[in-house]
Every structure is written in structure tokens, then in C-alpha cells.
Design a protein around this motif. Structure first.
Motif, PDB file in Angstrom:
ATOM      1  N   SER A 159       0.835  -1.206   0.000  1.00 50.79           N
ATOM      2  CA  SER A 159       0.000   0.000   0.000  1.00 50.79           C
ATOM      3  C   SER A 159       0.868   1.253   0.000  1.00 50.79           C
ATOM      4  O   SER A 159       1.908   1.304   0.668  1.00 50.79           O
ATOM      5  N   THR A 160       0.421   2.261  -0.723  1.00 51.40           N
ATOM      6  CA  THR A 160       1.150   3.532  -0.770  1.00 51.40           C
ATOM      7  C   THR A 160       0.932   4.326   0.506  1.00 51.40           C
ATOM      8  O   THR A 160       1.867   4.624   1.245  1.00 51.40           O
ATOM      9  N   SER A 161      -0.332   4.675   0.772  1.00 50.03           N
ATOM     10  CA  SER A 161      -0.631   5.504   1.943  1.00 50.03           C
ATOM     11  C   SER A 161      -0.636   4.704   3.232  1.00 50.03           C
ATOM     12  O   SER A 161      -0.496   5.273   4.319  1.00 50.03           O
ATOM     13  N   GLY A 162      -0.810   3.385   3.112  1.00 51.25           N
ATOM     14  CA  GLY A 162      -0.870   2.549   4.290  1.00 51.25           C
ATOM     15  C   GLY A 162       0.420   1.831   4.612  1.00 51.25           C
ATOM     16  O   GLY A 162       0.463   0.969   5.498  1.00 51.25           O
ATOM     17  N   ASN A 163       1.516   2.180   3.918  1.00 46.96           N
ATOM     18  CA  ASN A 163       2.825   1.596   4.237  1.00 46.96           C
ATOM     19  C   ASN A 163       3.985   2.453   3.719  1.00 46.96           C
ATOM     20  O   ASN A 163       4.841   2.870   4.492  1.00 46.96           O
ATOM     21  N   LEU A 164       4.009   2.731   2.403  1.00 49.00           N
ATOM     22  CA  LEU A 164       5.150   3.448   1.822  1.00 49.00           C
ATOM     23  C   LEU A 164       5.305   4.851   2.407  1.00 49.00           C
ATOM     24  O   LEU A 164       6.396   5.218   2.877  1.00 49.00           O
ATOM     25  N   LEU A 165       4.249   5.653   2.356  1.00 46.01           N
ATOM     26  CA  LEU A 165       4.357   7.035   2.834  1.00 46.01           C
ATOM     27  C   LEU A 165       4.698   7.097   4.323  1.00 46.01           C
ATOM     28  O   LEU A 165       5.546   7.914   4.718  1.00 46.01           O
ATOM     29  N   PRO A 166       4.074   6.255   5.160  1.00 43.24           N
ATOM     30  CA  PRO A 166       4.490   6.271   6.563  1.00 43.24           C
ATOM     31  C   PRO A 166       5.962   5.929   6.760  1.00 43.24           C
ATOM     32  O   PRO A 166       6.655   6.563   7.570  1.00 43.24           O
TER      33      PRO A 166
END
Length: 298
Positions: A159-166
Motif C-alpha cells: 500500500s502507498t498511503s498505508g505503508n510506503l508514505l508512513p
């Protein structure tokens, strides 16, 4: 042309003409033209609802391409990636990060469109969205430092917002390092809706959720805007890419693109877009997701 060559050639030249004539139809079949198109989406709170929600989009695809459309409901982000990598699925909706992963492994998987969303409770209008770190409004947290040593929810490793961005951007807010070193526990919930609900049910103390997915949870009555406080917001990133296999015949690819990009021109299509809080589909290219590659360090 072939008849003319036959009158002026003999021997080996004549044999070459015959070979070219035989090769023509075979060459035309190099592209993929399946009897039915398989379509899949990463699991979201929308795809776990009634599949009838997607019927207008399926009908438009069928009418525009003249093909039957089979909808494949996956169990994870990875299952959509693998289904397209294997050629079993022809059209897929990914998250930005999962699209980049799929395209890197198989360049014939290429984005062609995404949603332009309506302005929502947390979602901004247009083809971009943000990750937000939310906690219950009644926790009394005054800011990010209060979260140290608590339990945080992520969505899916792809997930982008649910893993990468964090893991790439939020860690700057906590002075670098790993999320696992700041929080007492990091858990993957399997979906943005599950993360948002886990916060409300106190299964996690906070969670990273995509703005448009958080809106969906609220619209479904699973929570209210005032139930949440936002402790961190990411920059805008492009919305979920819809991708197709470029091994499909070019004419078929154009019909698929047309089905999506003209969906807002039919009454049934507008109802579908209304159901997913979108204004229309807009054309996208692979370069639009370079921002994700930069975050990935690729």
C-alpha cells in the motif's frame, strides 16, 4: 503486390513471397484478443461491498469492446499483481505503490486512467489523495510525540498511503529510523476500512489511512468525522491507477481506454461515479507515478 511479384520472380524469390503470404495472418495474431476480458481491483471497502456497484463499469466495458467481462475479486494487493503478471487478468486497479511494483516486474502492465475524486470529508478534489495518521478524537493526544510507544495500524505491505508514505515520509517527523522503533507495535490490518474501524474500536491507537478511503468509511456510517483527529498529513500523490496489459491488441486497448474515459457521458456511468465519489476518469501515464518511484528510491 503479391500477384505482381509472382509474375517477376521465380525459384527462391517465389518461395519467399509464399512465406510472406503465410506469415501475414500469423503476425497479425501476435497481440492478445481474448474472448472475455478479466478485470480486477485491489481489495478496498468498495470491492468488499455488493459487486453490483461495478455493473455500470462492466456494462460500459462490454458495450465498448464487444467482449464479455469477468470480474475477479482478490484477497490482497499481491494477488492482483500476480494475476496481471501471469496474464490471467487483463485490466486491474492498483494502488500507486502496487502499480509501480507490477510495472517494474512486467513493463507491459501500463496505467491509462485514474479517478478524479469529488471533494469529501478528508479527500481533496481531483486525481490526487493523501495519507493521514488518525486517532480517536477522545484520546487526548496533543501531537505525534504522544504516540511514542503506542500501537499503530498499517494497511498492506504494497500500500502507498498505508505503508510506503508512513515508512518514507512520516519517519522524518519522528527523527528518522523505523516505525517499529518508535511504536510499541506495528500491525497490518489488511485494508484502509479495517484500519479506520480498528482506531474506533481501540484495537490500535492510531492508523495511517488514505483520505478517500477514510471518507468511504464515514459515508457507510461506520464512523463520523468528529470521531477522528488527524495527527499527520502527507503530500498529495496520484490516485489509484487503472492499468491494462499492452499485450492486448492495440484496437482493443483503445476501446478499453474509451470505456473508462467516457463513463461520465452516460447516465448509468455517472451513477457509478457518484457511488465512488468521483467526477470522472482522467487519462494518466506511467510518468505520473514517478513520484512513487522517487519515494521508493527506484
Amino acid at each position: 503486390m503479391i500477384n505482381k511479384l509472382k509474375t517477376t520472380c521465380s525459384g527462391i524469390c517465389y518461395a519467399l513471397v509464399a512465406a510472406l503470404a503465410a506469415a501475414g495472418p500469423a503476425a497479425a495474431q501476435d497481440c492478445k484478443d481474448p474472448e472475455a476480458l478479466r478485470f480486477s481491483m485491489i481489495p478496498t471497502e468498495e470491492t468488499t461491498q455488493e459487486l453490483s456497484l461495478y455493473q455500470p463499469l462492466v456494462h460500459q466495458l462490454q458495450a465498448t469492446t464487444g467482449k464479455n467481462v469477468e470480474f475477479y475479486l482478490p484477497t490482497s494487493y499481491a494477488s492482483v499483481i500476480e494475476a496481471m503478471l501471469s496474464g490471467w487478468v487483463d485490466i486491474g486497479m492498483f494502488g500507486p505503490e502496487s502499480y509501480v511494483i507490477a510495472h517494474e516486474k512486467e513493463p507491459t502492465i501500463e496505467v491509462f486512467a485514474t479517478y478524479a475524486k469529488k471533494k469529501g470529508h478528508f479527500q481533496v478534489e481531483g486525481p490526487g489523495y493523501q495519507a493521514v495518521l488518525v486517532a480517536r478524537a477522545d484520546t487526548g493526544y496533543g501531537g505525534i510525540p504522544d504516540l511514542k510507544g503506542t500501537v499503530v495500524g498499517l494497511t498492506d505491505p504494497a500500500s502507498t498511503s498505508g505503508n510506503l508514505l508512513p515508512r518514507v515520509l512520516f519517519v522524518d517527523e519522528i527523527g528518522g529510523g523505523e516505525l517499529e522503533g518508535y511504536f510499541s507495535r506495528v500491525v497490518y490490518t489488511g485494508g484502509h476500512d479495517l484500519s479506520a474501524v480498528a482506531v474506533i474500536e481501540k484495537q490500535v491507537d492510531s492508523a495511517f489511512v488514505a483520505t478517500h478511503r477514510l471518507d468511504n468509511v464515514i459515508d457507510r456510517g461506520l464512523a463520523k468525522v468528529e470521531d477522528y483527529q488527524v495527527l499527520w498529513t502527507s503530500p498529495l500523490v496520484p490516485l489509484d491507477p487503472f492499468a491494462l496489459s499492452t499485450s492486448l491488441c492495440p484496437e482493443l486497448q483503445e476501446k478499453i481506454k474509451s470505456a473508462f474515459l467516457t463513463l461520465d457521458q452516460t447516465e448509468e456511468g455517472r451513477q457509478y461515479l457518484e457511488n465512488v465519489n468521483a467526477l470522472k476518469f482522467v487519462a494518466m501515464t506511467d510518468a505520473d507515478y514517478d513520484v512513487i518511484r522517487k519515494l521508493d528510491g527506484k
